[in-house]
Design a protein around this motif. Sequence first.
Motif, PDB file in Angstrom:
ATOM      1  N   MET A 105      18.205  -5.774  32.588  1.00 27.94           N
ATOM      2  CA  MET A 105      18.084  -6.006  34.030  1.00 27.94           C
ATOM      3  C   MET A 105      17.072  -7.131  34.288  1.00 27.94           C
ATOM      4  SD  MET A 105      20.066  -3.980  35.737  1.00 27.94           S
ATOM      5  CE  MET A 105      19.313  -3.927  37.348  1.00 27.94           C
ATOM      6  N   GLU A 164      13.030  -8.910  39.872  1.00 23.69           N
ATOM      7  CA  GLU A 164      13.288  -9.431  41.220  1.00 23.69           C
ATOM      8  C   GLU A 164      12.945 -10.913  41.297  1.00 23.69           C
ATOM      9  OE1 GLU A 164      14.716  -8.191  43.968  1.00 23.69           O
ATOM     10  OE2 GLU A 164      15.280  -6.499  42.689  1.00 23.69           O
ATOM     11  N   LEU A 197      15.676 -12.922  39.737  1.00 21.43           N
ATOM     12  CA  LEU A 197      16.834 -12.933  40.638  1.00 21.43           C
ATOM     13  C   LEU A 197      16.619 -13.952  41.753  1.00 21.43           C
ATOM     14  CD1 LEU A 197      17.628  -9.115  40.969  1.00 21.43           C
ATOM     15  CD2 LEU A 197      19.021 -10.830  39.799  1.00 21.43           C
ATOM     16  N   GLU A 198      15.392 -14.041  42.264  1.00 20.88           N
ATOM     17  CA  GLU A 198      15.088 -15.017  43.312  1.00 20.88           C
ATOM     18  C   GLU A 198      15.224 -16.444  42.780  1.00 20.88           C
ATOM     19  OE1 GLU A 198      14.473 -14.916  46.649  1.00 20.88           O
ATOM     20  OE2 GLU A 198      15.295 -12.911  46.329  1.00 20.88           O
ATOM     21  N   ARG A 209      18.892 -17.149  42.621  1.00 13.80           N
ATOM     22  CA  ARG A 209      19.399 -17.396  43.973  1.00 13.80           C
ATOM     23  C   ARG A 209      19.073 -18.829  44.408  1.00 13.80           C
ATOM     24  NH1 ARG A 209      19.612 -13.641  48.367  1.00 13.80           N
ATOM     25  NH2 ARG A 209      17.986 -12.371  47.358  1.00 13.80           N
ATOM     26  N   TYR A 268      23.065 -16.921  32.481  1.00 13.54           N
ATOM     27  CA  TYR A 268      23.263 -17.066  33.925  1.00 13.54           C
ATOM     28  C   TYR A 268      23.199 -18.523  34.391  1.00 13.54           C
ATOM     29  CZ  TYR A 268      22.620 -12.012  34.087  1.00 13.54           C
ATOM     30  OH  TYR A 268      22.750 -10.656  33.886  1.00 13.54           O
ATOM     31  N   ARG A 305      28.617 -14.933  39.473  1.00  9.09           N
ATOM     32  CA  ARG A 305      29.061 -13.549  39.630  1.00  9.09           C
ATOM     33  C   ARG A 305      27.913 -12.663  40.099  1.00  9.09           C
ATOM     34  NH1 ARG A 305      33.639 -11.843  40.576  1.00  9.09           N
ATOM     35  NH2 ARG A 305      32.424 -11.111  42.337  1.00  9.09           N
ATOM     36  N   LEU A 306      26.757 -12.814  39.448  1.00  8.04           N
ATOM     37  CA  LEU A 306      25.590 -12.011  39.835  1.00  8.04           C
ATOM     38  C   LEU A 306      25.144 -12.380  41.246  1.00  8.04           C
ATOM     39  CD1 LEU A 306      23.529  -9.884  38.963  1.00  8.04           C
ATOM     40  CD2 LEU A 306      22.113 -11.732  38.045  1.00  8.04           C
ATOM     41  N   ASP A 342      27.568 -10.707  43.659  1.00  9.63           N
ATOM     42  CA  ASP A 342      27.490  -9.245  43.648  1.00  9.63           C
ATOM     43  C   ASP A 342      26.180  -8.702  44.201  1.00  9.63           C
ATOM     44  OD1 ASP A 342      29.990  -9.166  42.548  1.00  9.63           O
ATOM     45  OD2 ASP A 342      29.316  -8.772  40.499  1.00  9.63           O
ATOM     46  N   LYS A 343      25.066  -9.405  43.952  1.00 12.25           N
ATOM     47  CA  LYS A 343      23.757  -8.828  44.274  1.00 12.25           C
ATOM     48  C   LYS A 343      22.928  -9.648  45.256  1.00 12.25           C
ATOM     49  CE  LYS A 343      21.318  -6.470  41.584  1.00 12.25           C
ATOM     50  NZ  LYS A 343      20.405  -5.919  40.543  1.00 12.25           N
ATOM     51  N   LEU A 344      23.163 -10.953  45.314  1.00 13.97           N
ATOM     52  CA  LEU A 344      22.215 -11.819  46.010  1.00 13.97           C
ATOM     53  C   LEU A 344      22.758 -12.450  47.284  1.00 13.97           C
ATOM     54  CD1 LEU A 344      20.853 -13.688  42.860  1.00 13.97           C
ATOM     55  CD2 LEU A 344      19.892 -11.673  43.972  1.00 13.97           C
TER      56      LEU A 344
END
Length: 338
Positions: free
Chosen positions: A1, A4, A7-8, A11, A54, A72-73, A76-78
């Motif tokens: 995983m 955060e 992930l930012e 994004r 990614y 894709r991520l 789906d999430k962002l």
Amino acid sequence: MLSERRLEVLRAIVQDYVGTEEPVGSKALTERHQLGVSPATVRNDMAVLEEEGYIAQPHTSAGRIPTDKGYRLFVDKLAGVKPLSAAERRAIQNFLDGAVDLDDVVGRTVRLLAQLTRQVAVVQYPSLTRSSVRHVELLSLAPARLMLVLITDTGRVEQRIVDCAGPVGETVLADLRARLNSRVVGRRFSDVPPLVQDLAEGFEPDDRPAVATVLATLLETLVEEKEERIMLGGAANLTRFNHDFPLTIRPVLEALEEQMVLLKLLGETWDPSMTVRIGHENFHEGLNSTSVVAVGYGSGDEAVAKLGVVGPTRMDYPGTMGAVRAVARYVGQILAES
């Protein structure tokens, strides 16, 4: 995983690459986004994202770009679906409200989607198998020749010529029209065959062959395989993205010419939910450099057909998803009111 923070970072990379068309470096990210960390930390996060697949580095000493897995991520999430402005919603409604029939609705929808998203728009006509009968009309063209007109609840109109073995009088025609409509109006196409199988028995022996011929034509119309029709528009928009297609745009255009490919791209008609297929998730090799955003539309709670767009994987996903969903909602309202 992923954390955060990473992930930012992902994004931010997706947003910058979609907006600038240029690979994104750590320095640019820290300057454009409030990530709250140093460029060195961002570089470390980018290294992890690259190791996980990614993002990728297209050239030596260049920034990074998202991979199919990264997009894709992001989806789906962002990525939230970007809502349309009030002005955009009014423009959609005004443009679609001017349609005069189903062909016009589909044609306007294709043009509208292509303009809103600047991608290739694909709209499937409402499926006969998922439609209900609104009215059956029988018209006399000659003593032994009739026209059968089948009108669906989605506004689709199917016409067939019926050649009978002998003359069909107006009284018989009116009687058959009334009996047919009393049995099938409001019923799903799949429910119609057993409802009319004994209809000919209620007519005089001399009239039964003509009635049977009309019924056979009606049933053939209900089960025809060639019913699935698609309209496509905005293919010229792809020429704006030549650099997004690694080798040539030709395989994409060739794939889009095949109706069965388009139907599979949109997905199962019965599924009203939005689907986003990215890059190599598309089954057709010629479309491995594209993404497809599609959603169902209908006159009630269930979908009668799909619509969507095809474009490069470097796509404004939130904006495209918002436009596709909004247009589908308005088309469904028009069908419900027609």
